[in-house]
Design a protein around this motif. Structure first.
Motif, short mmCIF file in Angstrom:
data_model
loop_
_atom_site.label_atom_id
_atom_site.label_comp_id
_atom_site.label_asym_id
_atom_site.label_seq_id
_atom_site.Cartn_x
_atom_site.Cartn_y
_atom_site.Cartn_z
N ILE A 10 1.92 -9.54 5.99
CA ILE A 10 2.38 -10.19 4.71
C ILE A 10 1.35 -10.45 4.28
CG2 ILE A 10 1.94 -13.30 5.02
CD1 ILE A 10 2.28 -13.21 8.40
N HIS A 11 0.30 -10.40 4.05
CA HIS A 11 -1.24 -9.51 2.90
C HIS A 11 -1.31 -10.66 1.29
CE1 HIS A 11 -1.16 -5.44 4.25
NE2 HIS A 11 0.10 -5.27 4.36
N GLY A 12 -1.67 -12.05 2.19
CA GLY A 12 -2.27 -13.40 1.71
C GLY A 12 -0.91 -13.83 0.42
N ASN A 13 0.70 -13.34 0.92
CA ASN A 13 1.47 -13.92 0.42
C ASN A 13 2.55 -14.66 0.75
OD1 ASN A 13 3.97 -13.99 -1.18
ND2 ASN A 13 4.55 -12.10 -1.45
N ALA A 14 1.65 -15.71 0.77
CA ALA A 14 2.16 -16.79 1.37
C ALA A 14 3.47 -17.78 1.25
CB ALA A 14 1.06 -18.37 1.36
N HIS A 15 3.57 -17.40 -0.44
CA HIS A 15 5.30 -18.05 -0.65
C HIS A 15 6.04 -16.88 0.36
CE1 HIS A 15 8.37 -19.08 -3.35
NE2 HIS A 15 8.78 -17.53 -3.14
N ALA A 16 6.24 -15.90 0.24
CA ALA A 16 6.86 -14.91 1.10
C ALA A 16 7.33 -16.11 2.15
CB ALA A 16 6.47 -13.24 1.15
N CYS B 183 -3.49 -11.43 5.48
CA CYS B 183 -3.90 -12.21 4.45
C CYS B 183 -5.14 -11.14 3.41
CB CYS B 183 -5.17 -13.18 5.41
SG CYS B 183 -6.92 -12.65 5.78
N TYR B 184 -5.45 -10.27 3.51
CA TYR B 184 -5.03 -9.16 2.48
C TYR B 184 -4.52 -8.67 1.24
CZ TYR B 184 -8.32 -4.85 1.12
OH TYR B 184 -8.61 -4.42 0.32
N ARG B 185 -5.55 -8.60 0.21
CA ARG B 185 -4.85 -8.37 -0.65
C ARG B 185 -3.28 -9.06 -1.24
NH1 ARG B 185 -4.13 -1.83 -1.76
NH2 ARG B 185 -5.18 -2.12 -3.12
N GLY B 186 -2.93 -10.22 -0.69
CA GLY B 186 -2.64 -11.48 -1.68
C GLY B 186 -3.27 -12.55 -2.59
N PRO B 187 -2.65 -13.47 -2.89
CA PRO B 187 -3.07 -14.70 -3.83
C PRO B 187 -3.65 -15.20 -2.66
CG PRO B 187 -0.92 -14.11 -4.47
CD PRO B 187 -1.33 -12.84 -3.52
N GLU B 188 -3.12 -15.72 -2.07
CA GLU B 188 -3.27 -16.71 -1.07
C GLU B 188 -3.75 -16.21 0.72
OE1 GLU B 188 -1.42 -20.75 -1.96
OE2 GLU B 188 0.82 -19.30 -2.14
N PRO B 189 -5.30 -15.78 0.56
CA PRO B 189 -5.89 -15.16 1.86
C PRO B 189 -5.78 -16.60 3.01
CG PRO B 189 -6.83 -15.39 0.63
CD PRO B 189 -5.98 -15.42 -0.03
#
Length: 239
Positions: free
Chosen positions: A9-15, A38-44
């Motif tokens: 998921i990498h912190g991409n909560a929208h996806a 959660c790492y490497r995305g804007p919404e961890p």
């Protein structure tokens, strides 16, 4: 019985929200999460909260391990090490200590038995969070690297962000691809489904449209430390 395997998921909560909506529409019975939350995305934080709200079994990925203890020398190219640790520090800053503790205690694999079908699920390989087993490896490598649980009928893993399904010696190997950061040139979220019926087993790779530009704006507005590179990956679906 229909089962969904989601990962990376990498912190991409929208996806993740779009994938979960697709899973609901497909009337999936069970969801399992194979790491890199959660790492490497804007919404961890929101990504992790969405995963935890599923109340399902979750395993650890290499990126979760990095959140817990940082990225170490030799695990990534030397030129990327400092930046990736800045990204890690940014991620930890946006999490609670209890979130990091949650990631720390995650198991590394799942041995499932569902309606008589045995499934072995893990992030990268059964023995490593970091090894890379690409889609095109030869059968012998696939068998030695991924199929150590000899009694399983289906093997599911993630990590490489490139979904595929292969068949070997009457068994199935599935890579889920990535919810948040696909690397196969198609900028759409990816996950895998397994359907077990009286007639047999069906497997599929599911692709889901997401609002990529909305997530790009999140990277920029959150002042993510590596926003330019990450938004380029997101837009192109490749590194």
């Amino acid at each position: 019985m229909k089962i969904a395997f989601i990962s990376d998921i990498h912190g991409n909560a929208h996806a993740l929200e779009q994938v979960l909506a697709d899973i609901k529409q497909k009337q999936v019975d069970l969801i399992y999460v194979l790491g890199d939350l959660c790492y490497r995305g804007p919404e961890p934080k929101r990504s992790l909260d969405l995963v935890r709200a599923l109340n399902t079994e979750v395993i650890k990925g290499n990126a979760d391990e990095w959140v817990v203890r940082g990225v170490r020398e030799g695990e990534v190219p030397e030129k990327a090490l400092a930046m990736m640790n800045r990204e890690r520090d940014w991620t930890v800053f946006h999490l609670d200590p209890a979130d990091v503790d949650y990631l720390k205690q995650l198991p590394s694999e799942l041995h499932l038995s569902i309606e008589g079908v045995k499934i072995h699920a893990f992030h990268a390989t059964p023995h490593s969070l970091f090894d890379i087993i690409a889609p095109g490896v030869d059968d012998a490598t696939l068998q030695s690297s991924l199929m150590s649980a000899a009694d399983s009928q289906i093997y599911v893993y993630a990590h490489i962000h490139k979904p595929y399904i292969r068949y070997l010696q009457g068994k199935v190997i599935i890579n889920t691809g990535s919810v948040g950061l696909p690397f196969d040139g198609l900028p759409m979220a990816s996950y895998a489904t397994v359907e077990i019926t009286a007639a047999g087993i069906r497997t599929a790779i599911e692709r889901v449209h997401t609002d990529v530009e909305s997530v790009v704006r999140q990277y920029e507005e959150s002042r993510y430390p590596n926003a330019a590179m990450m938004t380029n990956v997101l837009r192109n679906g490749s590194v």
